[in-house]
Design a protein around this motif. Structure first.
Motif, PDB file in Angstrom:
ATOM      1  N   TYR A   1       9.962  41.940  29.776  1.00 33.14           N
ATOM      2  CA  TYR A   1       9.589  41.379  31.077  1.00 33.14           C
ATOM      3  C   TYR A   1      10.468  40.189  31.426  1.00 33.14           C
ATOM      4  O   TYR A   1      11.054  39.522  30.574  1.00 33.14           O
ATOM      5  CB  TYR A   1       8.113  40.978  31.082  1.00 33.14           C
ATOM      6  N   TYR A   2      10.514  39.957  32.720  1.00 32.71           N
ATOM      7  CA  TYR A   2      11.194  38.783  33.254  1.00 32.71           C
ATOM      8  C   TYR A   2      10.137  37.950  33.965  1.00 32.71           C
ATOM      9  O   TYR A   2       9.412  38.447  34.822  1.00 32.71           O
ATOM     10  CB  TYR A   2      12.293  39.210  34.228  1.00 32.71           C
ATOM     11  N   ARG A   3      10.035  36.671  33.594  1.00 33.49           N
ATOM     12  CA  ARG A   3       8.956  35.823  34.108  1.00 33.49           C
ATOM     13  C   ARG A   3       8.909  35.784  35.624  1.00 33.49           C
ATOM     14  O   ARG A   3       7.846  35.737  36.233  1.00 33.49           O
ATOM     15  CB  ARG A   3       9.108  34.399  33.559  1.00 33.49           C
ATOM     16  N   GLY A   4      10.054  35.818  36.244  1.00 27.31           N
ATOM     17  CA  GLY A   4      10.106  35.712  37.699  1.00 27.31           C
ATOM     18  C   GLY A   4       9.626  36.945  38.444  1.00 27.31           C
ATOM     19  O   GLY A   4       9.475  36.912  39.665  1.00 27.31           O
TER      20      GLY A   4
ATOM     21  N   VAL B   1      14.166  40.463  43.435  1.00 23.93           N
ATOM     22  CA  VAL B   1      13.347  41.647  43.138  1.00 23.93           C
ATOM     23  C   VAL B   1      11.877  41.271  43.216  1.00 23.93           C
ATOM     24  O   VAL B   1      11.455  40.245  42.684  1.00 23.93           O
ATOM     25  CB  VAL B   1      13.660  42.204  41.734  1.00 23.93           C
ATOM     26  N   GLN B   2      11.098  42.115  43.873  1.00 26.35           N
ATOM     27  CA  GLN B   2       9.650  41.941  43.923  1.00 26.35           C
ATOM     28  C   GLN B   2       8.995  43.206  43.403  1.00 26.35           C
ATOM     29  O   GLN B   2       9.418  44.321  43.718  1.00 26.35           O
ATOM     30  CB  GLN B   2       9.190  41.648  45.346  1.00 26.35           C
ATOM     31  N   LEU B   3       7.964  43.018  42.603  1.00 30.58           N
ATOM     32  CA  LEU B   3       7.205  44.124  42.045  1.00 30.58           C
ATOM     33  C   LEU B   3       5.754  43.949  42.434  1.00 30.58           C
ATOM     34  O   LEU B   3       5.154  42.914  42.145  1.00 30.58           O
ATOM     35  CB  LEU B   3       7.346  44.161  40.520  1.00 30.58           C
ATOM     36  N   GLN B   4       5.183  44.944  43.080  1.00 27.30           N
ATOM     37  CA  GLN B   4       3.797  44.847  43.533  1.00 27.30           C
ATOM     38  C   GLN B   4       3.002  46.011  42.970  1.00 27.30           C
ATOM     39  O   GLN B   4       3.323  47.177  43.223  1.00 27.30           O
ATOM     40  CB  GLN B   4       3.727  44.859  45.054  1.00 27.30           C
ATOM     41  N   ALA B   5       1.982  45.668  42.209  1.00 29.20           N
ATOM     42  CA  ALA B   5       1.100  46.672  41.631  1.00 29.20           C
ATOM     43  C   ALA B   5      -0.130  46.823  42.518  1.00 29.20           C
ATOM     44  O   ALA B   5      -0.661  45.831  43.021  1.00 29.20           O
ATOM     45  CB  ALA B   5       0.678  46.255  40.228  1.00 29.20           C
ATOM     46  N   PHE B   6      -0.572  48.045  42.699  1.00 29.71           N
ATOM     47  CA  PHE B   6      -1.788  48.289  43.476  1.00 29.71           C
ATOM     48  C   PHE B   6      -2.428  49.588  42.999  1.00 29.71           C
ATOM     49  O   PHE B   6      -1.829  50.357  42.237  1.00 29.71           O
ATOM     50  CB  PHE B   6      -1.482  48.325  44.971  1.00 29.71           C
TER      51      PHE B   6
END
Length: 114
Positions: A99-102, A1-6
């Protein structure tokens, strides 16, 4: 999983910004999510969270000014920030809640000038 904030940027006090968090992977729609921030010299804090059923909670410091929302069809979460104050200046991150650190990404910088 990738989470990208913008969506961060420079805004004057009293202004508004809308942050977005794009998630890859299939867990997003089943996960409680949160917006976190870390201001200069401060610890990272949870400012808003939303469950998979769209129940929301806010830190007292942003209550009434920020609105968290999610679009599961787009795997995207949002943070509408109104009436911004200089003390809202921080790097904003999205993650699951808890939250998950990764999953920590680069975050997006919000700077509010007085």
């Amino acid at each position: 999983v990738q989470l990208q904030a913008f969506g961060g940027g420079l805004v004057q006090s009293g202004g508004s910004l809308r942050l977005s968090c794009a998630a890859s992977g299939s867990i997003f729609r089943f996960s409680a999510m949160g917006w976190y921030r870390q201001g200069p010299g401060k610890q990272r804090e949870l400012v808003a969270d939303i469950t998979s059923g769209r129940s929301t909670n806010y830190a007292d410091s942003v209550k009434g000014r920020f609105t968290i929302s999610r679009d599961n069809a787009k795997n995207t979460m949002y943070l509408q920030m109104n009436s911004l104050k200089p003390e809202d200046t921080a790097v904003y991150y999205c993650n699951t809640n808890p939250y998950y650190r990764g999953y920590w990404g680069q975050g997006t910088l919000v700077t509010v000038s007085s």
